[in-house]
Structure formats: C-alpha cells, structure tokens
Design a protein around this motif. Structure first.
Motif, PDB file in Angstrom:
ATOM      1  N   SER A  31      39.472  35.011  54.996  1.00 17.83           N
ATOM      2  CA  SER A  31      39.696  34.340  56.285  1.00 17.83           C
ATOM      3  C   SER A  31      40.523  33.064  56.139  1.00 17.83           C
ATOM      4  O   SER A  31      40.919  32.466  57.132  1.00 17.83           O
ATOM      5  CB  SER A  31      38.354  34.001  56.935  1.00 17.83           C
ATOM      6  N   GLY A  32      40.785  32.626  54.911  1.00 21.45           N
ATOM      7  CA  GLY A  32      41.626  31.452  54.693  1.00 21.45           C
ATOM      8  C   GLY A  32      40.863  30.140  54.659  1.00 21.45           C
ATOM      9  O   GLY A  32      41.457  29.075  54.670  1.00 21.45           O
ATOM     10  N   ARG A  33      39.536  30.194  54.646  1.00 22.01           N
ATOM     11  CA  ARG A  33      38.751  28.957  54.612  1.00 22.01           C
ATOM     12  C   ARG A  33      38.645  28.374  53.215  1.00 22.01           C
ATOM     13  O   ARG A  33      38.351  27.197  53.067  1.00 22.01           O
ATOM     14  CB  ARG A  33      37.360  29.203  55.189  1.00 22.01           C
ATOM     15  N   VAL A  34      38.888  29.186  52.205  1.00 19.78           N
ATOM     16  CA  VAL A  34      38.901  28.704  50.824  1.00 19.78           C
ATOM     17  C   VAL A  34      40.236  29.135  50.229  1.00 19.78           C
ATOM     18  O   VAL A  34      40.418  30.306  49.898  1.00 19.78           O
ATOM     19  CB  VAL A  34      37.724  29.287  50.003  1.00 19.78           C
ATOM     20  N   VAL A  35      41.189  28.214  50.136  1.00 16.28           N
ATOM     21  CA  VAL A  35      42.509  28.555  49.611  1.00 16.28           C
ATOM     22  C   VAL A  35      42.987  27.586  48.531  1.00 16.28           C
ATOM     23  O   VAL A  35      43.733  27.979  47.635  1.00 16.28           O
ATOM     24  CB  VAL A  35      43.577  28.607  50.736  1.00 16.28           C
ATOM     25  N   LYS A  36      42.543  26.354  48.580  1.00 18.40           N
ATOM     26  CA  LYS A  36      43.031  25.352  47.629  1.00 18.40           C
ATOM     27  C   LYS A  36      42.546  25.607  46.205  1.00 18.40           C
ATOM     28  O   LYS A  36      43.203  25.214  45.251  1.00 18.40           O
ATOM     29  CB  LYS A  36      42.595  23.952  48.064  1.00 18.40           C
ATOM     30  N   SER A  37      41.394  26.239  46.084  1.00 19.11           N
ATOM     31  CA  SER A  37      40.811  26.450  44.764  1.00 19.11           C
ATOM     32  C   SER A  37      41.289  27.732  44.094  1.00 19.11           C
ATOM     33  O   SER A  37      40.920  28.004  42.953  1.00 19.11           O
ATOM     34  CB  SER A  37      39.282  26.485  44.871  1.00 19.11           C
ATOM     35  N   ILE A  38      42.091  28.549  44.773  1.00 24.95           N
ATOM     36  CA  ILE A  38      42.594  29.794  44.197  1.00 24.95           C
ATOM     37  C   ILE A  38      43.796  29.470  43.308  1.00 24.95           C
ATOM     38  O   ILE A  38      44.770  28.878  43.753  1.00 24.95           O
ATOM     39  CB  ILE A  38      43.004  30.796  45.301  1.00 24.95           C
ATOM     40  N   LEU A  39      43.711  29.844  42.064  1.00 25.67           N
ATOM     41  CA  LEU A  39      44.789  29.596  41.100  1.00 25.67           C
ATOM     42  C   LEU A  39      45.837  30.706  41.202  1.00 25.67           C
ATOM     43  O   LEU A  39      45.559  31.791  41.743  1.00 25.67           O
ATOM     44  CB  LEU A  39      44.208  29.521  39.686  1.00 25.67           C
ATOM     45  N   PRO A  40      47.047  30.491  40.681  1.00 25.73           N
ATOM     46  CA  PRO A  40      48.116  31.499  40.782  1.00 25.73           C
ATOM     47  C   PRO A  40      47.743  32.864  40.184  1.00 25.73           C
ATOM     48  O   PRO A  40      48.214  33.899  40.645  1.00 25.73           O
ATOM     49  CB  PRO A  40      49.275  30.877  40.005  1.00 25.73           C
ATOM     50  N   ASP A  41      46.876  32.885  39.183  1.00 26.97           N
ATOM     51  CA  ASP A  41      46.499  34.163  38.581  1.00 26.97           C
ATOM     52  C   ASP A  41      45.375  34.868  39.352  1.00 26.97           C
ATOM     53  O   ASP A  41      44.891  35.910  38.934  1.00 26.97           O
ATOM     54  CB  ASP A  41      46.102  33.972  37.112  1.00 26.97           C
ATOM     55  N   GLY A  42      44.928  34.283  40.481  1.00 28.97           N
ATOM     56  CA  GLY A  42      43.889  34.895  41.294  1.00 28.97           C
ATOM     57  C   GLY A  42      42.488  34.435  40.954  1.00 28.97           C
ATOM     58  O   GLY A  42      41.534  34.757  41.651  1.00 28.97           O
ATOM     59  N   SER A  43      42.350  33.684  39.873  1.00 24.84           N
ATOM     60  CA  SER A  43      41.031  33.164  39.524  1.00 24.84           C
ATOM     61  C   SER A  43      40.750  31.900  40.355  1.00 24.84           C
ATOM     62  O   SER A  43      41.604  31.430  41.101  1.00 24.84           O
ATOM     63  CB  SER A  43      40.961  32.860  38.022  1.00 24.84           C
ATOM     64  N   ILE A  44      39.561  31.378  40.212  1.00 24.05           N
ATOM     65  CA  ILE A  44      39.132  30.259  41.056  1.00 24.05           C
ATOM     66  C   ILE A  44      38.883  29.030  40.200  1.00 24.05           C
ATOM     67  O   ILE A  44      38.214  29.097  39.159  1.00 24.05           O
ATOM     68  CB  ILE A  44      37.857  30.648  41.829  1.00 24.05           C
ATOM     69  N   ASN A  45      39.417  27.897  40.651  1.00 26.94           N
ATOM     70  CA  ASN A  45      39.272  26.630  39.945  1.00 26.94           C
ATOM     71  C   ASN A  45      37.825  26.175  40.027  1.00 26.94           C
ATOM     72  O   ASN A  45      37.304  25.884  41.103  1.00 26.94           O
ATOM     73  CB  ASN A  45      40.199  25.578  40.567  1.00 26.94           C
ATOM     74  N   ALA A  46      37.155  26.078  38.897  1.00 28.24           N
ATOM     75  CA  ALA A  46      35.734  25.742  38.849  1.00 28.24           C
ATOM     76  C   ALA A  46      35.480  24.297  39.287  1.00 28.24           C
ATOM     77  O   ALA A  46      34.423  23.989  39.823  1.00 28.24           O
ATOM     78  CB  ALA A  46      35.204  25.963  37.432  1.00 28.24           C
ATOM     79  N   ALA A  47      36.459  23.420  39.079  1.00 32.66           N
ATOM     80  CA  ALA A  47      36.259  22.007  39.383  1.00 32.66           C
ATOM     81  C   ALA A  47      36.313  21.717  40.885  1.00 32.66           C
ATOM     82  O   ALA A  47      35.698  20.771  41.354  1.00 32.66           O
ATOM     83  CB  ALA A  47      37.307  21.164  38.663  1.00 32.66           C
TER      84      ALA A  47
END
Length: 174
Positions: A31-47
């Motif tokens: 839905s686009g509510r979480v987009v900033k934490s998505i890294l270019p490889d599709g993984s998610i930034n833990a920090a």
C-alpha cells in the motif's frame, strides 16, 4: 543453489522484529505506507523499519488483543487525541463565556479604565472635600491645608500616571 547475500532483513525477519505478521508487513509495503526502509535489493533496513512502521501506525485501528501501542508511536491516534483535548478545552471556554463566568480582555480593560478614572477623580476631589475638616482637626488655615493637600495629591497622581500597568493598554501582561 545459494541465495544472494542481502543487505538487510527479509520480510519475515522484519515482521518478527516489529511484532506483526508477515502478511501485515507485506500489505503495508504494497500500500506504500512502508517505503523508506526498503533497500534496492528488496531487503528491509533493520535500523529504520521499526521507526517507519511506528510513524505510519494508526493505533486507533489496532486490534483489541494488542496490549499497548507500539512504543514511540506518535501517529494518527496521538494526533487525534491532541485534537480532541484541544476541542474539549475550546468547548469549556465557550461554555464558561456563555455562562458569564469569564469576560473578554476588552471588557476587562474597559472596566479597569473606568475604575482608574473614578479613583483619579476621587483623589483630585479629596483636598476640596476633606481639606477643611483636616485643617480644623490639626488647627491649621483651611485654604493653606487644602492647597498643600491638592499639590501633593496631584504630584502623587503624576508619579503613578508614568508607571506602567501591564494589563491595561497592551503591556507586557498579554
């Protein structure tokens, strides 16, 4: 076949870290509510995933089985609560005004000015009104006593006229 090395967490690991289901996190990403934490490889930034999730969380729609909102969430529910508190305060002030329990600043200033004018007039009339009685009591000349009292009363009024009153005329008390 070896999996490619990811820079961040998988969706499953990120959902576990946040404390939600994997599908709930997928829906937020979709839905686009979480987009900033998505890294270019599709993984998610833990920090940053927990902070981003909390900032977009609508606590008012959380399920009843959640014991408490996610720590640090200042999202929609907190803003809604602040708005309700502000509306309540405005309603209380309007009710007090309608009941006549409060007065406007302009009305208060007008009443203070009227009282000050009456006090000044009383001070100016003091010498002529009571000067003769004071002179008789102390055994002095009435005209001289009235003139002396009038002189010093006017001097006193001039001194007090130069002092500032913070609540009249837009002083520092606003």
């Amino acid at each position: 076949m070896a999996a490619a090395k990811r820079a961040g967490l998988s969706i499953r690991a990120a959902a576990k870290k946040i404390g939600i289901t994997e599908n709930a996190l997928r829906e937020r990403i979709k839905s686009g509510r979480v987009v900033k934490s998505i890294l270019p490889d599709g993984s998610i930034n833990a920090a940053t995933i927990v902070e981003e999730y909390n900032s977009t969380l609508d606590v008012s729609k959380a399920r009843a089985n959640r014991s408490a909102p996610v720590p640090g969430a200042v999202g929609f529910a907190r803003l809604k609560q602040m708005k309700l508190a502000t509306d309540l305060q405005i309603s209380r002030e309007n009710l007090a005004r309608m009941k006549g329990e409060t007065v406007s600043v302009e009305e208060a200033r007008a009443e203070i000015s009227t009282f000050a004018r009456l006090h000044r007039d009383g001070c100016l009339n003091f010498a002529s009104r009571y000067g003769g009685q004071i002179a008789a009591e102390i055994g002095a000349d009435a005209a001289a006593a009235i003139a002396a009292i009038d002189k010093y009363m006017r001097l006193h009024l001039e001194e007090t006229a130069t002092s500032s009153v913070p609540f009249v005329g837009g002083g520092d008390g606003e």
